[in-house]
Scaffold this motif. Structure first.
Motif, PDB file in Angstrom:
ATOM      1  N   GLU A 133       0.831  -1.207   0.000  1.00 38.57           N
ATOM      2  CA  GLU A 133       0.000   0.000   0.000  1.00 38.57           C
ATOM      3  C   GLU A 133       0.866   1.257   0.000  1.00 38.57           C
ATOM      4  N   THR A 134       1.929   1.246   0.809  1.00 39.90           N
ATOM      5  CA  THR A 134       2.812   2.407   0.885  1.00 39.90           C
ATOM      6  C   THR A 134       3.541   2.640  -0.431  1.00 39.90           C
ATOM      7  N   VAL A 135       4.051   1.553  -1.039  1.00 42.04           N
ATOM      8  CA  VAL A 135       4.719   1.689  -2.332  1.00 42.04           C
ATOM      9  C   VAL A 135       3.748   2.231  -3.379  1.00 42.04           C
ATOM     10  N   GLY A 136       2.505   1.769  -3.317  1.00 40.58           N
ATOM     11  CA  GLY A 136       1.495   2.282  -4.242  1.00 40.58           C
ATOM     12  C   GLY A 136       1.246   3.768  -4.063  1.00 40.58           C
ATOM     13  N   LYS A 137       1.205   4.219  -2.812  1.00 38.72           N
ATOM     14  CA  LYS A 137       1.002   5.647  -2.541  1.00 38.72           C
ATOM     15  C   LYS A 137       2.176   6.475  -3.062  1.00 38.72           C
ATOM     16  N   ILE A 138       3.399   5.964  -2.845  1.00 37.23           N
ATOM     17  CA  ILE A 138       4.582   6.675  -3.338  1.00 37.23           C
ATOM     18  C   ILE A 138       4.566   6.740  -4.860  1.00 37.23           C
ATOM     19  N   THR A 139       4.219   5.619  -5.491  1.00 41.48           N
ATOM     20  CA  THR A 139       4.118   5.583  -6.949  1.00 41.48           C
ATOM     21  C   THR A 139       3.136   6.632  -7.444  1.00 41.48           C
ATOM     22  N   LEU A 183      14.006 -15.783 -17.690  1.00 42.19           N
ATOM     23  CA  LEU A 183      14.447 -14.779 -18.656  1.00 42.19           C
ATOM     24  C   LEU A 183      13.760 -14.977 -20.005  1.00 42.19           C
ATOM     25  N   ASP A 184      13.660 -16.222 -20.454  1.00 42.00           N
ATOM     26  CA  ASP A 184      12.993 -16.515 -21.717  1.00 42.00           C
ATOM     27  C   ASP A 184      11.516 -16.145 -21.655  1.00 42.00           C
ATOM     28  N   ASP A 185      10.887 -16.461 -20.512  1.00 41.87           N
ATOM     29  CA  ASP A 185       9.474 -16.139 -20.339  1.00 41.87           C
ATOM     30  C   ASP A 185       9.252 -14.631 -20.388  1.00 41.87           C
ATOM     31  N   PHE A 186      10.134 -13.890 -19.719  1.00 45.80           N
ATOM     32  CA  PHE A 186      10.032 -12.431 -19.726  1.00 45.80           C
ATOM     33  C   PHE A 186      10.234 -11.880 -21.140  1.00 45.80           C
ATOM     34  N   GLU A 187      11.219 -12.412 -21.837  1.00 44.53           N
ATOM     35  CA  GLU A 187      11.529 -11.920 -23.179  1.00 44.53           C
ATOM     36  C   GLU A 187      10.373 -12.192 -24.147  1.00 44.53           C
ATOM     37  N   ARG A 188       9.734 -13.345 -23.996  1.00 46.93           N
ATOM     38  CA  ARG A 188       8.599 -13.675 -24.870  1.00 46.93           C
ATOM     39  C   ARG A 188       7.434 -12.721 -24.659  1.00 46.93           C
ATOM     40  N   ASN A 189       7.293 -12.226 -23.448  1.00 47.67           N
ATOM     41  CA  ASN A 189       6.147 -11.374 -23.116  1.00 47.67           C
ATOM     42  C   ASN A 189       6.513  -9.896 -23.002  1.00 47.67           C
ATOM     43  N   LYS A 190       7.710  -9.555 -23.438  1.00 38.80           N
ATOM     44  CA  LYS A 190       8.186  -8.186 -23.238  1.00 38.80           C
ATOM     45  C   LYS A 190       7.359  -7.154 -23.997  1.00 38.80           C
ATOM     46  N   ASN A 191       6.856  -7.516 -25.166  1.00 43.05           N
ATOM     47  CA  ASN A 191       6.031  -6.556 -25.919  1.00 43.05           C
ATOM     48  C   ASN A 191       4.803  -6.151 -25.124  1.00 43.05           C
ATOM     49  N   ASN A 192       4.189  -7.119 -24.445  1.00 46.40           N
ATOM     50  CA  ASN A 192       3.034  -6.801 -23.603  1.00 46.40           C
ATOM     51  C   ASN A 192       3.453  -6.007 -22.376  1.00 46.40           C
ATOM     52  N   PHE A 193       4.583  -6.385 -21.816  1.00 46.09           N
ATOM     53  CA  PHE A 193       5.088  -5.677 -20.642  1.00 46.09           C
ATOM     54  C   PHE A 193       5.356  -4.209 -20.960  1.00 46.09           C
ATOM     55  N   ASP A 194       5.901  -3.949 -22.128  1.00 49.78           N
ATOM     56  CA  ASP A 194       6.247  -2.575 -22.510  1.00 49.78           C
ATOM     57  C   ASP A 194       5.022  -1.681 -22.642  1.00 49.78           C
ATOM     58  N   LEU A 195       3.838  -2.277 -22.768  1.00 51.30           N
ATOM     59  CA  LEU A 195       2.606  -1.495 -22.875  1.00 51.30           C
ATOM     60  C   LEU A 195       2.055  -1.093 -21.515  1.00 51.30           C
ATOM     61  N   LEU A 196       2.565  -1.699 -20.456  1.00 51.58           N
ATOM     62  CA  LEU A 196       2.073  -1.396 -19.117  1.00 51.58           C
ATOM     63  C   LEU A 196       2.595  -0.045 -18.625  1.00 51.58           C
ATOM     64  N   ARG A 197       1.865   0.545 -17.693  1.00 49.18           N
ATOM     65  CA  ARG A 197       2.325   1.781 -17.065  1.00 49.18           C
ATOM     66  C   ARG A 197       3.586   1.509 -16.255  1.00 49.18           C
ATOM     67  N   LYS A 198       4.469   2.480 -16.220  1.00 46.69           N
ATOM     68  CA  LYS A 198       5.734   2.333 -15.501  1.00 46.69           C
ATOM     69  C   LYS A 198       5.839   3.414 -14.418  1.00 46.69           C
ATOM     70  N   SER A 199       6.706   3.163 -13.470  1.00 45.87           N
ATOM     71  CA  SER A 199       6.910   4.096 -12.368  1.00 45.87           C
ATOM     72  C   SER A 199       8.387   4.296 -12.105  1.00 45.87           C
ATOM     73  N   VAL A 200       8.710   5.390 -11.445  1.00 40.54           N
ATOM     74  CA  VAL A 200      10.076   5.610 -10.967  1.00 40.54           C
ATOM     75  C   VAL A 200      10.429   4.549  -9.929  1.00 40.54           C
ATOM     76  N   VAL A 201       9.426   4.099  -9.169  1.00 39.61           N
ATOM     77  CA  VAL A 201       9.630   3.060  -8.171  1.00 39.61           C
ATOM     78  C   VAL A 201       9.803   1.728  -8.871  1.00 39.61           C
ATOM     79  N   HIS A 202      10.857   0.988  -8.518  1.00 45.30           N
ATOM     80  CA  HIS A 202      11.037  -0.333  -9.104  1.00 45.30           C
ATOM     81  C   HIS A 202      11.151  -1.371  -7.999  1.00 45.30           C
ATOM     82  N   ASN A 203      11.763  -2.529  -8.296  1.00 43.01           N
ATOM     83  CA  ASN A 203      11.739  -3.652  -7.352  1.00 43.01           C
ATOM     84  C   ASN A 203      12.572  -3.433  -6.090  1.00 43.01           C
ATOM     85  N   ASP A 204      13.306  -2.345  -6.016  1.00 43.89           N
ATOM     86  CA  ASP A 204      14.170  -2.108  -4.868  1.00 43.89           C
ATOM     87  C   ASP A 204      13.443  -1.341  -3.747  1.00 43.89           C
ATOM     88  N   ALA A 205      12.131  -1.355  -3.817  1.00 50.13           N
ATOM     89  CA  ALA A 205      11.346  -0.572  -2.847  1.00 50.13           C
ATOM     90  C   ALA A 205      11.673  -0.949  -1.421  1.00 50.13           C
TER      91      ALA A 205
END
Length: 205
Positions: A133-139, A183-205
């Protein structure tokens, strides 16, 4: 001042603190990946974190970190976050020279009491929910934040993980199979991933 980054002492930190911020405090060393960090105690209570960056640090990176905190402070009233303390000349990023004729960048943040996440056991569902919830608020608060470093190439951002493919040979066979699968799974789906909204906040929250 009579120090180098590699030989910074408690006394050096206290001298820098007084010289730049006119604050008398007691320093104690904190761990850090890049900066030399010191917890500063004033009147027997932890009050600040003094951060001294190595000489080759990019000023734009420090500005990025500082501007994020200042942006959140201006917009937020409920999330407990470190506040940037200005030096006696009103600067968020200060400079101090040393005996090795280098200039080091210095920042001061207020200290927030609490427990480090990995020391909490068990991590109950309400705590995990609170983190999300906190990460979402910061985002949400950072939606209108812009900075050149916000879109940088950054290896710790898991959304940029495909660089790991160049290092698969460093894993043992079992690990390599697992890493390669994802990695292969991510690469196969990267086109869909690139369409998603992005944030300055990443996995290092």
């Amino acid at each position: 001042m009579n120090f180098t980054f590699e030989t910074l002492t408690i006394q050096d930190a206290e001298n820098i603190l007084f010289t730049l911020y006119n604050i008398n405090g007691t320093a104690s060393k904190l761990p850090g990946e890049i900066d030399a960090n010191f917890k500063i105690t004033v009147d027997d209570s932890p009050s600040f974190i003094l951060k001294i960056a190595p000489k080759d640090v990019e000023i734009l990176e420090l500005d990025f970190q500082t501007k994020i905190l200042q942006h959140l402070e201006q917009k937020n009233s409920e999330i407990l976050l470190p506040k940037v303390i200005l030096d006696k000349n009103g600067k968020a990023i200060s400079e101090v020279s040393s005996k090795d004729k280098n200039t080091y960048k210095v920042r001061l943040l207020n200290f927030i009491e609490g427990r480090i996440w990995n020391t909490v056991n068990p991590k109950l569902k309400n705590l995990q929910f609170s983190l999300g919830e906190t990460v979402g608020k910061i985002t949400n608060l950072l939606q209108d934040f812009e900075h050149p470093k916000a879109t940088r190439t950054f290896v710790w951002d898991i959304a940029q993980c495909l660089w790991v493919k160049d290092y698969l040979h460093l894993f043992n066979p079992e690990e390599k199979a697992i890493v390669n699968y994802f990695l292969d799974d991510f690469e196969r789906n990267k086109n869909n991933f690139d369409l998603l909204r992005k944030s300055v906040v990443h996995n290092d929250a």
